[in-house]
Scaffold this active site. Structure first.
Site, PDB file in Angstrom:
ATOM      1  N   ASN A  92       0.871  -1.176   0.000  1.00 33.25           N
ATOM      2  CA  ASN A  92       0.000   0.000   0.000  1.00 33.25           C
ATOM      3  C   ASN A  92       0.904   1.221   0.000  1.00 33.25           C
ATOM      4  O   ASN A  92       1.517   1.538   1.012  1.00 33.25           O
ATOM      5  CB  ASN A  92      -0.897  -0.028   1.253  1.00 33.25           C
ATOM      6  CG  ASN A  92      -1.767   1.203   1.367  1.00 33.25           C
ATOM      7  OD1 ASN A  92      -1.907   1.963   0.398  1.00 33.25           O
ATOM      8  ND2 ASN A  92      -2.354   1.403   2.537  1.00 33.25           N
ATOM      9  N   TRP A  93       0.988   1.848  -1.160  1.00 29.61           N
ATOM     10  CA  TRP A  93       1.897   2.996  -1.287  1.00 29.61           C
ATOM     11  C   TRP A  93       1.346   4.267  -0.655  1.00 29.61           C
ATOM     12  O   TRP A  93       2.059   5.257  -0.537  1.00 29.61           O
ATOM     13  CB  TRP A  93       2.199   3.244  -2.772  1.00 29.61           C
ATOM     14  CG  TRP A  93       3.369   2.464  -3.273  1.00 29.61           C
ATOM     15  CD1 TRP A  93       3.920   1.349  -2.698  1.00 29.61           C
ATOM     16  CD2 TRP A  93       4.134   2.738  -4.445  1.00 29.61           C
ATOM     17  NE1 TRP A  93       4.984   0.917  -3.448  1.00 29.61           N
ATOM     18  CE2 TRP A  93       5.133   1.742  -4.519  1.00 29.61           C
ATOM     19  CE3 TRP A  93       4.068   3.709  -5.435  1.00 29.61           C
ATOM     20  CZ2 TRP A  93       6.074   1.715  -5.557  1.00 29.61           C
ATOM     21  CZ3 TRP A  93       4.986   3.675  -6.468  1.00 29.61           C
ATOM     22  CH2 TRP A  93       5.982   2.683  -6.520  1.00 29.61           C
ATOM     23  N   LYS A  94       0.059   4.276  -0.336  1.00 28.88           N
ATOM     24  CA  LYS A  94      -0.579   5.478   0.215  1.00 28.88           C
ATOM     25  C   LYS A  94      -0.308   6.679  -0.711  1.00 28.88           C
ATOM     26  O   LYS A  94      -0.338   6.520  -1.919  1.00 28.88           O
ATOM     27  CB  LYS A  94      -0.097   5.733   1.643  1.00 28.88           C
ATOM     28  CG  LYS A  94      -0.167   4.471   2.497  1.00 28.88           C
ATOM     29  CD  LYS A  94       0.066   4.736   3.939  1.00 28.88           C
ATOM     30  CE  LYS A  94       0.144   3.415   4.682  1.00 28.88           C
ATOM     31  NZ  LYS A  94       0.056   3.558   6.120  1.00 28.88           N
ATOM     32  N   HIS A 134      -9.619   1.362   4.854  1.00 29.88           N
ATOM     33  CA  HIS A 134      -8.319   1.475   5.530  1.00 29.88           C
ATOM     34  C   HIS A 134      -8.495   2.378   6.755  1.00 29.88           C
ATOM     35  O   HIS A 134      -9.273   3.342   6.721  1.00 29.88           O
ATOM     36  CB  HIS A 134      -7.278   2.065   4.569  1.00 29.88           C
ATOM     37  CG  HIS A 134      -5.883   1.947   5.108  1.00 29.88           C
ATOM     38  ND1 HIS A 134      -5.396   2.827   6.052  1.00 29.88           N
ATOM     39  CD2 HIS A 134      -4.900   1.054   4.875  1.00 29.88           C
ATOM     40  CE1 HIS A 134      -4.149   2.473   6.357  1.00 29.88           C
ATOM     41  NE2 HIS A 134      -3.827   1.396   5.664  1.00 29.88           N
ATOM     42  N   GLU A 136      -6.806   4.693   7.871  1.00 30.19           N
ATOM     43  CA  GLU A 136      -6.560   6.116   7.611  1.00 30.19           C
ATOM     44  C   GLU A 136      -7.796   6.781   6.997  1.00 30.19           C
ATOM     45  O   GLU A 136      -8.072   7.951   7.257  1.00 30.19           O
ATOM     46  CB  GLU A 136      -5.319   6.284   6.711  1.00 30.19           C
ATOM     47  CG  GLU A 136      -4.044   6.002   7.509  1.00 30.19           C
ATOM     48  CD  GLU A 136      -2.870   5.484   6.700  1.00 30.19           C
ATOM     49  OE1 GLU A 136      -2.872   5.594   5.471  1.00 30.19           O
ATOM     50  OE2 GLU A 136      -1.938   4.941   7.329  1.00 30.19           O
ATOM     51  N   GLU A 184      -5.927  -5.082  10.279  1.00 30.59           N
ATOM     52  CA  GLU A 184      -4.844  -4.131  10.507  1.00 30.59           C
ATOM     53  C   GLU A 184      -5.066  -3.407  11.828  1.00 30.59           C
ATOM     54  O   GLU A 184      -5.797  -2.394  11.873  1.00 30.59           O
ATOM     55  CB  GLU A 184      -4.823  -3.106   9.375  1.00 30.59           C
ATOM     56  CG  GLU A 184      -4.528  -3.721   8.022  1.00 30.59           C
ATOM     57  CD  GLU A 184      -3.805  -2.731   7.128  1.00 30.59           C
ATOM     58  OE1 GLU A 184      -2.701  -3.060   6.690  1.00 30.59           O
ATOM     59  OE2 GLU A 184      -4.310  -1.623   6.910  1.00 30.59           O
ATOM     60  N   GLY A 201       2.336   1.744  10.730  1.00 30.86           N
ATOM     61  CA  GLY A 201       3.307   2.822  10.612  1.00 30.86           C
ATOM     62  C   GLY A 201       4.019   3.153  11.912  1.00 30.86           C
ATOM     63  O   GLY A 201       4.704   4.165  12.011  1.00 30.86           O
ATOM     64  N   SER A 205       3.183  -2.835  10.189  1.00 31.89           N
ATOM     65  CA  SER A 205       4.638  -2.930  10.333  1.00 31.89           C
ATOM     66  C   SER A 205       5.203  -4.290   9.916  1.00 31.89           C
ATOM     67  O   SER A 205       6.102  -4.819  10.570  1.00 31.89           O
ATOM     68  CB  SER A 205       5.046  -2.573  11.762  1.00 31.89           C
ATOM     69  OG  SER A 205       4.652  -1.238  12.052  1.00 31.89           O
ATOM     70  N   GLY A 239       2.515  -1.364   4.325  1.00 32.02           N
ATOM     71  CA  GLY A 239       2.653   0.046   3.986  1.00 32.02           C
ATOM     72  C   GLY A 239       4.108   0.405   3.737  1.00 32.02           C
ATOM     73  O   GLY A 239       4.654   0.198   2.660  1.00 32.02           O
ATOM     74  N   GLY A 240       4.770   0.914   4.797  1.00 30.21           N
ATOM     75  CA  GLY A 240       6.142   1.434   4.678  1.00 30.21           C
ATOM     76  C   GLY A 240       7.101   0.529   3.919  1.00 30.21           C
ATOM     77  O   GLY A 240       7.805   0.984   3.008  1.00 30.21           O
TER      78      GLY A 240
HETATM   79  C1  PEP Z   1      -0.866   0.005   6.011  1.00 28.10           C
HETATM   80  O1  PEP Z   1      -0.825   1.169   5.703  1.00 28.10           O
HETATM   81  O2  PEP Z   1      -1.824  -0.677   5.618  1.00 28.10           O
HETATM   82  C2  PEP Z   1       0.208  -0.545   6.832  1.00 28.10           C
HETATM   83  C3  PEP Z   1       0.049  -1.734   7.338  1.00 28.10           C
HETATM   84  O3  PEP Z   1       1.311   0.261   7.043  1.00 28.10           O
HETATM   85  P1  PEP Z   1       2.718  -0.183   7.709  1.00 28.10           P
HETATM   86  O4  PEP Z   1       3.123  -1.487   7.059  1.00 28.10           O
HETATM   87  O5  PEP Z   1       3.652   0.930   7.389  1.00 28.10           O
HETATM   88  O6  PEP Z   1       2.476  -0.365   9.156  1.00 28.10           O
END
Ligand code: PEP
Length: 257
Positions: A9-11, A97, A99, A170, A176, A216, A237-238
């Site tokens: 997930n590049w956001k 999500h 966010e 999640e 994050g 994470s 994500g990251g």
């Molecule tokens: C996400 O944004 O869905 C996510 C899990 O981010 P991260 O891996 O950075 O925690």
């Protein structure tokens, strides 16, 4: 047997230049690619380019949109509809999500409407659920996640075939933050989600639905997470922003479940 689903997930990251470099650099052996779905959620502005370029040079590197509006068209400035996603042959779309739930105050009802619109349009939804730290510490994780699963997903059990959806667990406190849920915590909640899905959709359908863990995920914890019985994949994500890290994640080492 559920086919593993490894999603990034590049956001709000990435442009054409970085997408090209990434696609060029991304590399997973054919043996892994044959057995797994590998998907990256990218901003709307990259859907067309990703589809065209990745299909040509790395056809196994699929793509997803990161959100959609539930209405087919109308006065919704800045939003994008299912048919617009279909213009770019988008196979998957993330909805709900944390966010979006937090910053855009999206409710289970809205997430459900988005899921329905996607299914009706032939795009596979990746529906996210997860509790906050406060909710977990108050002993409410099952109550919160259970009501998200019922309100965002099971609400459509009578009207739609939900067997192809993907669900992502999640926990908000792990997104994050660098704090990964332990593989036991992640397994416990993914198992709970499957139980909720079975209660609402029937065991056979619930047993076929892919449930991902997200929060994470990194190259050094992927192997253990993927060894859990109810974790069929991850939403990253990251660590999905670096081609090398996400290649390693997609090429996780299989352990017997
Ligand atoms: C996400 O944004 O869905 C996510 C899990 O981010 P991260 O891996 O950075 O925690």
């Amino acid at each position: 047997m559920r086919r593993p689903f490894i999603a990034g997930n590049w956001k709000m990251h990435g442009d054409r230049k970085s997408a090209k470099q990434y696609i060029d650099e991304f590399s997973v052996p054919k043996t892994a690619v044959a057995k797994r779905d590998i998907v990256i959620g990218v901003p709307f502005t990259l859907l067309q380019y990703w589809g065209a370029y990745a299909t040509r040079v790395k056809p196994y590197l699929q793509w997803a949109a990161e959100d959609v509006h539930w209405e087919p068209k109308g006065a919704f400035t800045g939003d994008v509809s299912v048919s617009m996603l279909k213009d770019f042959k988008t196979p998957y779309c993330i909805v709900g999500h944390s966010e979006r739930r937090e910053y855009h105050k999206e409710s289970n009802k809205q997430v459900n409407a988005k899921m329905n619109a996607l299914l009706e349009g032939g795009i596979i939804p990746i529906v996210c659920v997860g509790e906050t730290l406060k909710e977990r510490e108050a002993g409410k994780k099952e109550a919160v996640v259970g009501s998200q699963v019922r309100g965002s997903i099971i609400a459509s059990a009578k009207s739609l075939d939900l067997s192809k959806i993907v669900v992502a667990y999640e926990p908000v406190w792990a997104i994050g933050t660098g704090k990964t849920a332990t593989s036991a915590q992640a397994q416990e909640m993914c198992k709970f989600i499957r139980k909720e899905l079975a209660a609402g959709l029937g065991k056979q359908i619930a047993d076929g639905i892919r449930i991902l863990y997200g929060g994470s995920v990194k190259p050094d914890n992927i192997d253990e997470l993927m060894a859990q019985a109810d974790i069929d994949g991850v939403l990253v994500g990251g660590a999905s922003l670096k081609a090398k890290d996400f290649s390693r994640i997609a090429n996780y080492k299989e352990k017997k479940k």
